[in-house]
Design a protein around this motif. Structure first.
Motif, PDB file in Angstrom:
ATOM      1  N   HIS A 131      15.862 -45.563  88.983  1.00 58.00           N
ATOM      2  CA  HIS A 131      16.675 -44.468  89.492  1.00 58.00           C
ATOM      3  C   HIS A 131      16.312 -43.220  88.690  1.00 58.00           C
ATOM      4  N   PRO A 132      15.971 -42.104  89.360  1.00 59.48           N
ATOM      5  CA  PRO A 132      15.552 -40.903  88.633  1.00 59.48           C
ATOM      6  C   PRO A 132      16.560 -40.417  87.603  1.00 59.48           C
ATOM      7  N   ARG A 133      17.852 -40.637  87.857  1.00 59.43           N
ATOM      8  CA  ARG A 133      18.883 -40.187  86.915  1.00 59.43           C
ATOM      9  C   ARG A 133      19.203 -41.231  85.846  1.00 59.43           C
ATOM     10  N   HIS A 134      18.660 -42.428  86.011  1.00 57.09           N
ATOM     11  CA  HIS A 134      18.945 -43.512  85.061  1.00 57.09           C
ATOM     12  C   HIS A 134      17.651 -44.244  84.723  1.00 57.09           C
ATOM     13  N   PRO A 144      14.387 -37.877  97.090  1.00 61.29           N
ATOM     14  CA  PRO A 144      15.743 -37.971  96.525  1.00 61.29           C
ATOM     15  C   PRO A 144      16.724 -38.736  97.403  1.00 61.29           C
ATOM     16  N   TRP A 162      17.880 -42.558  96.783  1.00 58.18           N
ATOM     17  CA  TRP A 162      18.732 -42.971  95.667  1.00 58.18           C
ATOM     18  C   TRP A 162      20.151 -42.451  95.824  1.00 58.18           C
ATOM     19  N   ASP A 167      22.834 -40.779  94.169  1.00 58.84           N
ATOM     20  CA  ASP A 167      22.960 -39.911  93.002  1.00 58.84           C
ATOM     21  C   ASP A 167      24.204 -40.193  92.173  1.00 58.84           C
ATOM     22  N   ALA A 180      24.935 -45.446  89.013  1.00 57.40           N
ATOM     23  CA  ALA A 180      23.824 -46.085  88.317  1.00 57.40           C
ATOM     24  C   ALA A 180      23.607 -47.493  88.850  1.00 57.40           C
TER      25      ALA A 180
END
Length: 405
Positions: free
Chosen positions: A101-104, A143, A146, A148, A151
């Motif tokens: 995941h780009p944020r995790h 984007p 995923w 957002d 997680a």
């Protein structure tokens, strides 16, 4: 206002009423009840093919939609037992590239999370239309792929894309094409005349397909002359040469999330396999512990920890459709406020999976304690009214209870 007040001739009124009634009914309905030892009752009504007048039977192969996920999971568990896959290993190890995941970026995504729809992936970027010769990996760069807000491991979101990724892991550790691998791991050992996306079925089996309809218009599997010329998605103008297949490149080709063609009697055998703790008709396919691992809920709805319906088919429901989910296995009759996951209306915690695609509604459900189960499907049922007591449709409730006409 009555038909009579409109002064419509009686004969025409009868025809209109008949047309409305027939349009509201499925084209085909099949229900097979079974126990640990075999089939105990069968009902098959309607047409497998309206154009030819061919009646449906419990031996006709049909695209069972998301029940395919449960069967794919059986294949995964066979590879887990063989030591080729680990449910809790970083799936990147099997894919050959990092799935994050780009944020995790520090949170590994595992097969367990993919199989239980807790990976944080979504279907918003697409998945099924990736053509032969193109890497599925590219859609994960967008984007929309995923969630957002959550997680990996923290939220349930039913996502078909999870299963092409599972298929890619399976292909990479075996070097085998997904449909052929599933034939070796599951379908052939159980002597099931079934396949994912037709390629590995023979022509005769394909001609017996149950045609899927929407409003009496065919949308899938009119196979009167044999298998489709091409069983996978290809780019416009490209050939359908499966010699171009590469292990782990595109797990969506053979539709592990929904493309299994199998008869109701074949699905009943899958149900009996689960009822008998991984063995059926003298064939041991899985260890009892593997079946227990599949059916044990990995997620239970607590009122706010997941999306409780499939987002492309279930918007607007007043009750939660998904309330407990294991490794591609649903558990029904969850005693949580807001849950509508009991089409049988009897409070029994059956396990199995539902299916909903191309106008078809299907289900495979077993009561492990009682040793009984049921398989059903209905075609051209996409317009069925909402259920009387659950988030399932009215036709599914009738088929579950055995009261469908």
């Amino acid at each position: 206002m009555s038909l009579r007040s409109l002064r419509i001739p009686l004969s025409l009124a009868c025809l209109m009423a008949s047309a409305v009634a027939s349009a509201a009914e499925p084209v085909a309905q099949v229900r097979v009840a079974f126990d640990r030892n075999g089939v105990v009752s069968t009902r098959a009504e309607g047409m497998a093919d309206l154009a030819t007048g061919r009646k449906v039977t419990a031996d006709d192969p049909v695209r069972v939609a998301s029940i395919s996920k449960l069967v794919t999971s059986i294949g995964v568990m066979r590879l887990v037992e063989a030591g080729q896959l680990d449910l809790d290993a970083d799936v990147s190890t099997y894919l050959g590239w990092p799935l994050r995941h780009p944020r995790h970026p520090d949170t590994p995504i595992t097969l367990r999370l993919l199989l239980s729809h807790r990976s944080s992936l979504t279907d918003a970027a697409g998945y099924y239309a990736t053509p032969l010769g193109q890497p599925l990996k590219t859609i994960l760069d967008g984007p929309k792929a995923w969630d957002d807000a959550h997680a990996p491991g923290t939220h349930f979101r039913y996502t078909n894309l999870n299963f092409p990724l599972v298929a890619m892991a399976m292909e990479n550790v075996t070097g085998e094409r997904f449909d052929l691998l599933m034939r070796r791991l599951v379908l052939e050992p159980l002597t099931l005349d079934a396949c994912f996306n037709w390629e590995s079925c023979d022509g005769g089996t394909a001609t017996r397909a149950v045609v899927l309809y929407r409003d009496r218009a065919p949308v899938r599997d009119e196979n009167r002359t044999g298998k489709p010329a091409c069983a996978v998605v290809v780019e416009d103008g490209a050939d359908c040469d499966l010699a171009r297949w590469k292990a782990g490149e595109n797990g969506a080709l053979f539709s592990p999330q929904g493309g299994l063609r199998i008869s109701a009697n074949g699905l009943a055998k899958i149900g009996r396999l689960l009822l008998n703790h991984g063995e059926v008709d003298g064939i041991r396919l899985l260890k009892p512990a593997s079946v227990d691992a599949m059916v044990a809920p990995q997620w239970t709805f607590d009122g706010g920890n997941g999306v409780t319906h499939e987002e492309d088919t279930g918007n607007g429901q007043n009750q939660a459709f998904f309330c407990r989910y294991g490794l591609a296995v649903q558990t029904l009759a969850t005693p949580t406020k807001g849950c509508g996951d009991d089409p049988f209306d009897d409070g029994v915690a059956r396990v199995g999976h539902s299916g909903d695609a191309y106008g078809l509604r299907s289900g495979l459900w077993i009561d492990r304690k009682a040793g009984t189960g049921v398989v059903y499907f209905a075609t051209d049922a996409g317009g069925s009214r909402g259920g009387a007591h659950s988030a399932f449709s009215l036709v599914e409730e009738a088929l579950a209870a055995g009261t469908a006409r």
